[in-house]
Motif scaffolding. Sequence first.
Motif, mmCIF file in Angstrom:
data_model
loop_
_atom_site.group_PDB
_atom_site.id
_atom_site.type_symbol
_atom_site.label_atom_id
_atom_site.label_comp_id
_atom_site.label_asym_id
_atom_site.label_seq_id
_atom_site.Cartn_x
_atom_site.Cartn_y
_atom_site.Cartn_z
ATOM 1 N N ILE A 51 9.195 -33.267 8.887
ATOM 2 C CA ILE A 51 8.799 -31.949 8.378
ATOM 3 C C ILE A 51 8.746 -30.937 9.515
ATOM 4 N N TYR A 52 8.167 -31.336 10.643
ATOM 5 C CA TYR A 52 8.118 -30.425 11.792
ATOM 6 C C TYR A 52 9.527 -30.070 12.284
ATOM 7 N N SER A 53 10.430 -31.022 12.268
ATOM 8 C CA SER A 53 11.806 -30.747 12.688
ATOM 9 C C SER A 53 12.462 -29.739 11.750
ATOM 10 N N ILE A 54 12.259 -29.925 10.466
ATOM 11 C CA ILE A 54 12.828 -28.990 9.484
ATOM 12 C C ILE A 54 12.228 -27.606 9.660
ATOM 13 N N LEU A 55 10.902 -27.533 9.848
ATOM 14 C CA LEU A 55 10.252 -26.235 10.044
ATOM 15 C C LEU A 55 10.762 -25.553 11.310
ATOM 16 N N GLU A 56 10.997 -26.330 12.350
ATOM 17 C CA GLU A 56 11.526 -25.748 13.592
ATOM 18 C C GLU A 56 12.916 -25.155 13.364
ATOM 19 N N ARG A 57 13.751 -25.877 12.620
ATOM 20 C CA ARG A 57 15.092 -25.344 12.321
ATOM 21 C C ARG A 57 15.000 -24.070 11.481
ATOM 22 N N HIS A 58 14.089 -24.057 10.520
ATOM 23 C CA HIS A 58 13.917 -22.853 9.699
ATOM 24 C C HIS A 58 13.413 -21.691 10.539
ATOM 25 N N ASP A 59 12.513 -21.956 11.451
ATOM 26 C CA ASP A 59 11.982 -20.921 12.330
ATOM 27 C C ASP A 59 13.091 -20.342 13.204
ATOM 28 N N GLU A 60 13.947 -21.215 13.735
ATOM 29 C CA GLU A 60 15.068 -20.742 14.559
ATOM 30 C C GLU A 60 16.023 -19.894 13.726
ATOM 31 N N ARG A 61 16.296 -20.321 12.508
ATOM 32 C CA ARG A 61 17.186 -19.540 11.637
ATOM 33 C C ARG A 61 16.567 -18.193 11.306
#
Length: 76
Positions: A51-61
């Motif tokens: 979940i943290y990895s997905i949130l990090e990718r969303h934050d970068e996008r």
Amino acid sequence: MVEVSNELIYEILKSVQQRLDTMDRKLDEVKTELQSVRGHMLAMQTDIHNIYSILERHDERLDRIERRLELTDTVQ
């Protein structure tokens, strides 16, 4: 005073052995349940990491989108 005989000692040892056998079975059950709990904890830890990895990718996008739309406040 009660006389201690071999038969009495034998009966007591048999009862002690039965109790130890019961405790061994219960301990095995506890070990199995503990292993199950550990497995669930590891699965939850993995899920949280994902979940943290997905949130990090969303934050970068989102950061990239804000930069492209010039919505970010640039501090210099």
